[in-house]
Design a protein around this motif. Structure first.
Motif, PDB file in Angstrom:
ATOM      1  N   CYS A  40      27.015  37.868  -4.583  1.00  0.00           N
ATOM      2  CA  CYS A  40      25.761  38.272  -5.204  1.00  0.00           C
ATOM      3  C   CYS A  40      24.603  37.611  -4.486  1.00  0.00           C
ATOM      4  CB  CYS A  40      25.733  37.864  -6.677  1.00  0.00           C
ATOM      5  SG  CYS A  40      26.406  39.151  -7.703  1.00  0.00           S
ATOM      6  N   PRO A  41      23.421  38.261  -4.359  1.00  0.00           N
ATOM      7  CA  PRO A  41      23.151  39.618  -4.809  1.00  0.00           C
ATOM      8  C   PRO A  41      24.127  40.604  -4.163  1.00  0.00           C
ATOM      9  CG  PRO A  41      21.132  38.537  -4.094  1.00  0.00           C
ATOM     10  CD  PRO A  41      22.245  37.632  -3.736  1.00  0.00           C
ATOM     11  N   ASN A  42      24.522  41.600  -4.938  1.00  0.00           N
ATOM     12  CA  ASN A  42      25.505  42.556  -4.453  1.00  0.00           C
ATOM     13  C   ASN A  42      24.982  43.298  -3.222  1.00  0.00           C
ATOM     14  OD1 ASN A  42      26.419  45.670  -4.680  1.00  0.00           O
ATOM     15  ND2 ASN A  42      28.090  44.283  -5.190  1.00  0.00           N
ATOM     16  N   HIS A  43      25.871  43.502  -2.241  1.00  0.00           N
ATOM     17  CA  HIS A  43      25.440  44.095  -0.976  1.00  0.00           C
ATOM     18  C   HIS A  43      25.041  45.567  -1.113  1.00  0.00           C
ATOM     19  CE1 HIS A  43      27.644  40.904   1.689  1.00  0.00           C
ATOM     20  NE2 HIS A  43      26.912  40.380   0.754  1.00  0.00           N
ATOM     21  N   ARG A  66      22.080  43.811  -7.122  1.00  0.00           N
ATOM     22  CA  ARG A  66      22.145  43.293  -8.496  1.00  0.00           C
ATOM     23  C   ARG A  66      22.862  41.946  -8.527  1.00  0.00           C
ATOM     24  NH1 ARG A  66      24.236  47.699 -11.157  1.00  0.00           N
ATOM     25  NH2 ARG A  66      22.285  48.426 -12.042  1.00  0.00           N
ATOM     26  N   VAL A  67      22.404  41.092  -9.431  1.00  0.00           N
ATOM     27  CA  VAL A  67      23.064  39.796  -9.607  1.00  0.00           C
ATOM     28  C   VAL A  67      23.836  39.823 -10.921  1.00  0.00           C
ATOM     29  CG1 VAL A  67      22.692  37.320  -9.922  1.00  0.00           C
ATOM     30  CG2 VAL A  67      21.307  38.606  -8.265  1.00  0.00           C
ATOM     31  N   THR A  68      25.117  39.544 -10.835  1.00  0.00           N
ATOM     32  CA  THR A  68      25.940  39.471 -12.044  1.00  0.00           C
ATOM     33  C   THR A  68      26.744  38.174 -11.974  1.00  0.00           C
ATOM     34  OG1 THR A  68      27.703  40.696 -10.917  1.00  0.00           O
ATOM     35  CG2 THR A  68      26.211  41.996 -12.281  1.00  0.00           C
ATOM     36  N   PRO A  69      27.097  37.607 -13.111  1.00  0.00           N
ATOM     37  CA  PRO A  69      27.855  36.348 -13.067  1.00  0.00           C
ATOM     38  C   PRO A  69      29.209  36.533 -12.375  1.00  0.00           C
ATOM     39  CG  PRO A  69      27.095  36.842 -15.308  1.00  0.00           C
ATOM     40  CD  PRO A  69      26.813  38.053 -14.484  1.00  0.00           C
ATOM     41  N   LEU A  70      29.681  35.455 -11.747  1.00  0.00           N
ATOM     42  CA  LEU A  70      30.995  35.482 -11.096  1.00  0.00           C
ATOM     43  C   LEU A  70      32.078  35.870 -12.110  1.00  0.00           C
ATOM     44  CD1 LEU A  70      32.859  34.862  -8.672  1.00  0.00           C
ATOM     45  CD2 LEU A  70      32.762  32.434  -9.316  1.00  0.00           C
TER      46      LEU A  70
END
Ligand code: GLA
Length: 717
Positions: A569-572, A576-580
């Motif tokens: 994250c941020p996702n390629h 978007r950023v989401t928790p691991l």
């Protein structure tokens, strides 16, 4: 079970459905019934001949009101008064395409000959052969029923029994005429990075046709179509699903007629298709799976899952590899040191397989060159693959490798040596896609060449896993090796070449685990699953997007087939950023893996990954064999939730994710499904023990969460 009466009524019984057809007074094979089990009654009254103006009467009609125009058929002819879409078009030497297929013979247990076409295992088969009185062509319709799932497998084999050649312009695998009614049609459409979104629309008059003309089943329209009664939902209502054990250009059609009856049929796509049959020659159409549920989409999916897992997907080891794949960690920018570092990190975390993705061969520092040159680039990887494989072995890990067997780059030694091996005409500029061309897999010598190159690498190295990719579609559909009158065979011959290569490699290297891929999930179909037990679900690894993709993919395909990785994250793909924890929760709903630079994880995150891997191994049997229940739809609701329940209903695993945070949204309940109502289950994370009846009727409270947070519940009894 197959029952055949003296008057040639065929009653096929699946686990809980009946499928009935009969030879009528004129010798036509009429479809009579497909639905929930019925008694051993004479159902011929359902197809009462009824006069309708403008519906022609064929010369051999057994009743003056009989017309093929509205009589339900098993495989529809053209030119005898049925104006709906035909199942087969066989053009004779004089140009005539009319056919009059009538019953010739039947046999129980009739087996198709050996071929590379994907084929379901087991079951009991009935073959009914029809003969066209006008041309001598025969069609052998095969029907296979299973005791353990509500699926009927159908296929058609067409043989030219006449003296003159015939040209097939359509040769579908199956056709079935469902009774008049109001249906919805459900399909899975998409694009690269956004495969298999679902769309449900009322079926109006005319034809809904889903298809691919890309030479592959495609991201754009998955070969699955379902007809649902208007009231059907996840848990109730009658549903019919249709899919093909086929990975090339295809068509599936649902046609609502003047009398509101619905014909569903499909098979090899007929766009630019033709197939010439000389006297005595045969064409085998791929198998189709017809799936039945009397109790909603959830049951339809579970029947499809059981069928694919038990009868289609090859059975290999119980434990799937947990991989680290270097693609999103390095893309093309790697060398031996970087990879050794990744292997070391992976081993420390308990990952068991390292997969070296694109870029290890030929001259391949980007996507513009090197495809086709399947020899290790020692310039990039000093010492070749051996130091990497040795490092894996030292740490108790296995090694996997990426190939894109069907492709060639213009800038490659292979293309320089054989410019005519690429699909199309060597003297006419060809379309490029991802800078590459497609190899002409209709030509056995090209398949042999690729086989030899891949076999050499697999034989010389300890490789336990192959990721088989396909990163463009076919545009030209032309092979200089095919005579002009056979050019319409190109697309089907191409995919037969792909299956031939897969079959040969699997037979020679049974220890190798194959994962399918096509720019993510561009060839996610039951045909590929007959060769590859799992498929890379999508190049989109964003957890929120994956929630949707995995949800709709599960309408037909089991989660055991959906390869899922935790990425950075941020996702390629989306930023978007989401928790691991959320990424891992979503990736635990399928054969799991990691695809990020593990060296960049903090110590805390590494600790989390170790726990995730241990937790995955604990639930793996459920993921591989359990029954999937979809609880909350991420396309339409604020929460995603799915659960898997063991077949004995003793344990279950639930994954949920907040797709959209809503303020002051508390004490909202979620009802669980699929449990034994009399059994008490302990929900580990909540410290609660409740009966199945309570969990399924009163439900549990949704956790209070921020957007993109997730939760898992483990239930034991
Ligand atoms: C495709 C695959 C990816 C990766 C790249 C490599 O897009 O889906 O996972 O293997 O190719 O080029």
């Amino acid at each position: 079970m197959i029952e055949i009466s003296k008057d040639k009524t065929f009653h096929l019984r699946g686990k809980s459905y009946s499928y009935v057809m009969r030879v009528d007074g004129s010798g036509y094979l009429e479809h009579v019934y497909f639905g929930a089990r019925v008694g051993e009654d004479d159902l011929s009254y359902l197809n009462a001949p009824s006069f309708l103006s403008f519906s022609p009467i064929p010369p051999d009609a057994y009743d003056p009101a009989f017309s093929l125009d509205h009589t339900p058929q098993e495989y529809a002819s053209f030119g005898q008064g049925d104006f709906r879409t035909p199942s087969v078009l066989a053009r004779r030497a004089d140009g005539d395409v009319a056919s009059r297929f009538r019953y010739l013979s039947h046999a129980v247990g009739d087996e198709e000959g050996e071929s590379c076409l994907p084929k379901a295992r087991g079951g009991e088969t009935l073959a009914v052969t029809l003969k066209d009185a006008l041309s001598g062509v025969t069609v052998c319709l095969r029907y296979t029923v299973y005791e353990d799932c509500d699926v009927l497998v159908r296929s058609a084999e067409i043989v030219n029994g006449g003296e003159e050649p015939v040209r097939l312009e359509r040769a579908y695998s199956f056709s079935v005429d469902l009774p008049a009614g109001e249906y919805d049609v459900l399909r899975l459409h998409g694009r690269h990075l956004a495969e298999r979104a679902y769309e449900r629309t009322p079926l109006g008059h005319g034809t809904v046709r889903i298809c691919s003309t890309r030479g592959a089943s495609s991201h754009q329209m998955n070969p699955f179509l379902a007809l649902l009664s208007r009231n059907a939902d996840e848990d109730g209502g009658e549903c019919f699903g249709f899919t093909l054990l086929y990975s090339g250009s295809y068509a599936l059609e649902a046609e609502k007629s003047q009398t509101d009856a619905v014909r569903v049929q499909g098979g090899v796509g007929d766009t630019a298709f033709s197939w010439t049959l000389g006297a005595g020659e045969r064409f085998t159409a791929p198998q189709a799976a017809l799936i039945y549920s009397a109790s909603g989409l959830g049951t339809l999916s579970r029947e499809a899952h059981d069928f694919l897992r038990r009868h289609v997907i090859p059975v290999q080891s119980a434990n799937r590899p947990i991989v680290v794949n270097n693609w999103e960690a390095t893309y093309f920018d790697f060398d031996r040191q970087k990879l050794l570092a990744l292997i070391g990190e992976a081993a420390d975390l308990g990952i068991d397989t390292f997969v070296l993705d694109d870029g290890w061969f030929g001259k391949r520092d980007g996507d513009a060159s090197g495809l086709g040159d399947w020899s290790v680039s020692t310039q990039k990887l000093e010492g070749g693959l051996k130091p990497l494989i040795d490092a894996c072995k030292r740490r108790g890990m296995k090694f996997g490798l990426w190939f894109e067997p069907e492709m060639v780059s213009e800038d490659s030694d292979l293309f320089r040596a054989h410019p005519d091996w690429a699909v199309g005409k060597a003297d006419v500029p060809r379309c490029k896609s991802r800078n590459q061309y497609v190899l002409d897999f209709t030509r056995p010598e090209i398949v042999d060449h690729v086989y030899a190159r891949m076999a050499e690498i697999l034989a010389a190295n300890e490789i336990s896993y192959v990721k088989w990719d396909m990163n463009r579609h076919i545009t030209e559909f032309f092979s200089p090796a095919l005579p002009a009158e056979r050019m319409g065979e190109f697309s089907h011959r191409y995919i037969l070449g792909v299956y031939t290569l897969a079959k040969r490699l699997r037979e020679r290297f049974p220890q190798v685990f194959f994962e399918g891929c096509s720019g993510g999930g561009g060839r996610f179909d039951a045909g590929m699953l007959a060769y590859f037990p799992q498929i890379w679900t999508s190049d989109d690894t964003d957890a929120a997007e994956r929630a949707k993709i995995q949800w709709a993919t599960s309408f037909v395909y089991p989660i055991s087939a959906m390869s899922c990785h935790v990425s950075a994250c941020p996702n390629h793909q989306t930023g978007r950023v989401t928790p691991l924890s959320t990424r891992a929760a979503l990736a635990s709903l399928g054969p799991t893996g990691y695809e990020l630079d593990l060296g960049k994880l903090s110590d805390g995150e590494k600790g989390e990954v170790r726990k995730q891997i241990a937790a995955y191994r604990e639930t793996e049997a459920l993921i591989m064999e359990g029954d999937l229940y979809r609880l909350s739809d991420p396309f339409r609701e604020t929460v995603f939730a799915e659960m898997v329940v063991s077949k004995d209903k003793k344990s279950a695993y639930l994954v949920g994710m907040t797709m959209r945070a809503v303020p002051a949204d508390f004490n909202r309940r979620i009802r669980l499904k699929g449990l034994d109502e009399n059994r008490a289950y302990h929900v580990r994370e909540l410290g609660l023990t409740l009966h199945g009846s309570t969990l399924m009727r009163a439900g549990l409270l949704l956790p209070k969460q921020q957007e993109y947070e997730s939760w898992t519940w483990h239930l034991e009894s």
